[in-house]
Design a protein around this motif. Structure first.
Motif, short mmCIF file in Angstrom:
data_model
loop_
_atom_site.label_atom_id
_atom_site.label_comp_id
_atom_site.label_asym_id
_atom_site.label_seq_id
_atom_site.Cartn_x
_atom_site.Cartn_y
_atom_site.Cartn_z
N GLN A 1 130.89 4.05 -36.45
CA GLN A 1 132.00 3.18 -36.84
C GLN A 1 132.71 3.75 -38.06
O GLN A 1 133.94 3.64 -38.19
CB GLN A 1 131.49 1.77 -37.12
CG GLN A 1 131.04 1.03 -35.88
CD GLN A 1 130.66 -0.42 -36.17
OE1 GLN A 1 130.61 -0.83 -37.34
NE2 GLN A 1 130.39 -1.18 -35.13
N ALA A 2 131.96 4.36 -38.97
CA ALA A 2 132.57 4.95 -40.17
C ALA A 2 133.52 6.08 -39.79
O ALA A 2 134.60 6.23 -40.37
CB ALA A 2 131.49 5.45 -41.12
N GLU A 3 133.12 6.88 -38.79
CA GLU A 3 133.99 7.97 -38.34
C GLU A 3 135.23 7.41 -37.63
O GLU A 3 136.33 7.96 -37.74
CB GLU A 3 133.23 8.89 -37.40
CG GLU A 3 132.13 9.69 -38.08
CD GLU A 3 131.35 10.54 -37.09
OE1 GLU A 3 131.82 10.72 -35.94
OE2 GLU A 3 130.27 11.02 -37.46
N ALA A 4 135.07 6.29 -36.93
CA ALA A 4 136.19 5.68 -36.21
C ALA A 4 137.23 5.12 -37.17
O ALA A 4 138.40 4.99 -36.81
CB ALA A 4 135.68 4.57 -35.29
N ARG A 5 136.81 4.79 -38.38
CA ARG A 5 137.75 4.24 -39.36
C ARG A 5 138.57 5.34 -40.04
O ARG A 5 139.52 5.05 -40.75
CB ARG A 5 137.01 3.44 -40.43
CG ARG A 5 136.26 2.22 -39.90
CD ARG A 5 135.71 1.38 -41.04
NE ARG A 5 134.74 0.41 -40.55
CZ ARG A 5 133.43 0.52 -40.67
NH1 ARG A 5 132.92 1.57 -41.33
NH2 ARG A 5 132.62 -0.40 -40.18
N ALA A 6 138.21 6.58 -39.87
CA ALA A 6 138.90 7.68 -40.55
C ALA A 6 140.33 7.82 -40.04
O ALA A 6 140.60 7.68 -38.84
CB ALA A 6 138.14 8.99 -40.35
N ARG A 7 141.25 8.06 -40.95
CA ARG A 7 142.65 8.31 -40.61
C ARG A 7 143.04 9.66 -41.20
O ARG A 7 142.75 9.95 -42.36
CB ARG A 7 143.55 7.20 -41.17
CG ARG A 7 143.22 5.81 -40.64
CD ARG A 7 143.54 5.69 -39.15
NE ARG A 7 143.27 4.34 -38.66
CZ ARG A 7 142.10 3.95 -38.14
NH1 ARG A 7 141.07 4.82 -38.07
NH2 ARG A 7 141.95 2.71 -37.72
N PHE A 8 143.74 10.46 -40.40
CA PHE A 8 144.11 11.80 -40.82
C PHE A 8 145.62 11.87 -40.99
O PHE A 8 146.38 11.66 -40.03
CB PHE A 8 143.64 12.82 -39.78
CG PHE A 8 142.14 12.87 -39.62
CD1 PHE A 8 141.38 13.78 -40.35
CD2 PHE A 8 141.49 11.98 -38.77
CE1 PHE A 8 140.01 13.82 -40.21
CE2 PHE A 8 140.11 12.03 -38.63
CZ PHE A 8 139.37 12.94 -39.36
N PHE A 9 146.04 12.14 -42.23
CA PHE A 9 147.46 12.22 -42.55
C PHE A 9 147.84 13.68 -42.82
O PHE A 9 146.99 14.54 -43.04
CB PHE A 9 147.78 11.38 -43.79
CG PHE A 9 147.55 9.90 -43.59
CD1 PHE A 9 148.56 9.08 -43.13
CD2 PHE A 9 146.32 9.34 -43.88
CE1 PHE A 9 148.35 7.72 -42.95
CE2 PHE A 9 146.10 7.98 -43.70
CZ PHE A 9 147.12 7.17 -43.24
N GLN B 1 146.52 10.12 -37.49
CA GLN B 1 145.66 10.52 -36.38
C GLN B 1 144.25 9.96 -36.54
O GLN B 1 143.80 9.65 -37.65
CB GLN B 1 145.60 12.05 -36.30
CG GLN B 1 146.96 12.71 -36.14
CD GLN B 1 147.64 12.32 -34.85
OE1 GLN B 1 147.09 12.52 -33.76
NE2 GLN B 1 148.84 11.73 -34.97
N HIS B 2 143.58 9.82 -35.41
CA HIS B 2 142.21 9.29 -35.38
C HIS B 2 141.24 10.39 -34.94
O HIS B 2 141.65 11.39 -34.35
CB HIS B 2 142.11 8.11 -34.42
CG HIS B 2 143.03 6.98 -34.73
ND1 HIS B 2 142.62 5.84 -35.38
CD2 HIS B 2 144.36 6.82 -34.51
CE1 HIS B 2 143.65 5.03 -35.53
NE2 HIS B 2 144.72 5.58 -35.00
N ALA B 3 139.99 10.17 -35.22
CA ALA B 3 138.96 11.12 -34.78
C ALA B 3 138.94 11.18 -33.26
O ALA B 3 139.07 10.15 -32.58
CB ALA B 3 137.60 10.70 -35.32
N GLY B 4 138.79 12.40 -32.71
CA GLY B 4 138.80 12.55 -31.26
C GLY B 4 137.61 11.92 -30.59
O GLY B 4 137.76 11.21 -29.58
N GLU B 5 136.44 12.12 -31.12
CA GLU B 5 135.22 11.57 -30.53
C GLU B 5 134.34 11.03 -31.65
O GLU B 5 133.34 11.64 -32.03
CB GLU B 5 134.48 12.63 -29.72
CG GLU B 5 135.26 13.15 -28.52
CD GLU B 5 134.48 14.19 -27.73
OE1 GLU B 5 133.33 14.50 -28.14
OE2 GLU B 5 135.00 14.67 -26.72
N PRO B 6 134.70 9.88 -32.20
CA PRO B 6 133.90 9.34 -33.30
C PRO B 6 132.50 8.96 -32.84
O PRO B 6 132.33 8.34 -31.78
CB PRO B 6 134.69 8.11 -33.74
CG PRO B 6 135.48 7.71 -32.54
CD PRO B 6 135.82 8.99 -31.83
#
Length: 226
Positions: free
Chosen positions: A24-32, A16-21
């Motif tokens: 850019q660092a927040e946009a790179r986050a991946r949630f497993f 999953q990705h951040a809902g509202e990054p």
């Protein structure tokens, strides 16, 4: 009647990705989750038998070159590799020729299959012949030169490991190994010495058992009723 569908588990969910990054660092986050975090599927390491490569290496008509045992296509990696961590190659050097190498590796192991010659590495020279084994550090130019007859070497390094992690060879003098040379005659002497030591130990043990047998028999008779 509607067909029943197999219920999905959390392992089937993609990362999953951040809902509202906001960056850019927040946009790179991946949630497993606990189901898909460790469900990493990589191509299997092929159970390969390399036949063409040694044939080419031992062919007198093959020009001076490295011949890699390369399974990178099967493992889907972008660099030559025999296994995920190792690259094995043959080096054929025609008589009087030289072959240079600048492997990005921690160290490189060589076994001399045929011929004789010299290798310059890390400011040292190794004079080798068939049956010798030598190790040289990575991070510097390595030059192999054959003598009056063609030479064939078996060369193994950890180049894929460093390539995968985008690492460089150790700086000169900082490698985990120095230049080390195991001459074939010394290898034979060491093996024969160890075999002799094993035989001597077994003979000594057998002799000890033979010497103990009469005493054991006498002790046994002491507890026998008339």
């Amino acid at each position: 009647m509607a067909a029943l569908t197999e219920p999905k588990s959390i392992a089937d969910l993609p990362a999953q990705h951040a809902g509202e990054p906001g960056t850019q660092a927040e946009a790179r986050a991946r949630f497993f989750n606990s189901g898909n975090a460790f469900n990493i599927k990589l191509p299997p390491v092929p159970n390969a038998v390399f036949v063409d490569e040694p044939t080419r290496a031992l062919d007198p008509s093959t020009s001076t070159s490295f011949i890699a045992c390369d399974a990178s296509k099967e493992m889907e990696c972008p660099f030559p590799a025999t296994s995920p961590l190792l690259l094995a190659r043959y080096a054929r050097i025609q008589a009087g020729d030289s072959l240079s190498d600048e492997a990005q590796a921690s160290g490189i192991i060589h076994y001399v299959i045929a011929g004789a010659g010299t290798t310059l590495a890390a400011g040292e020279e190794v004079v080798w012949q068939a049956g010798d084994v030598f190790v040289v550090p990575g991070g510097s130019r390595i030059t192999h030169s054959a003598g009056d007859v063609a030479a064939v070497l078996w060369v193994v390094s950890n180049e894929p490991q460093l390539n995968f992690e985008s690492l460089q060879s150790p700086a000169q003098g900082a490698a985990p190994t120095s230049v080390v040379h195991y001459r074939s005659d010394e290898i034979d002497r060491q093996i024969n010495s160890q075999c002799a030591a094993i035989i001597d130990a077994r003979n000594e043990l057998a002799s000890g058992w033979r010497n103990a047998t009469p005493a054991s028999a006498q002790l046994g008779r002491g507890f026998t009723r008339d």
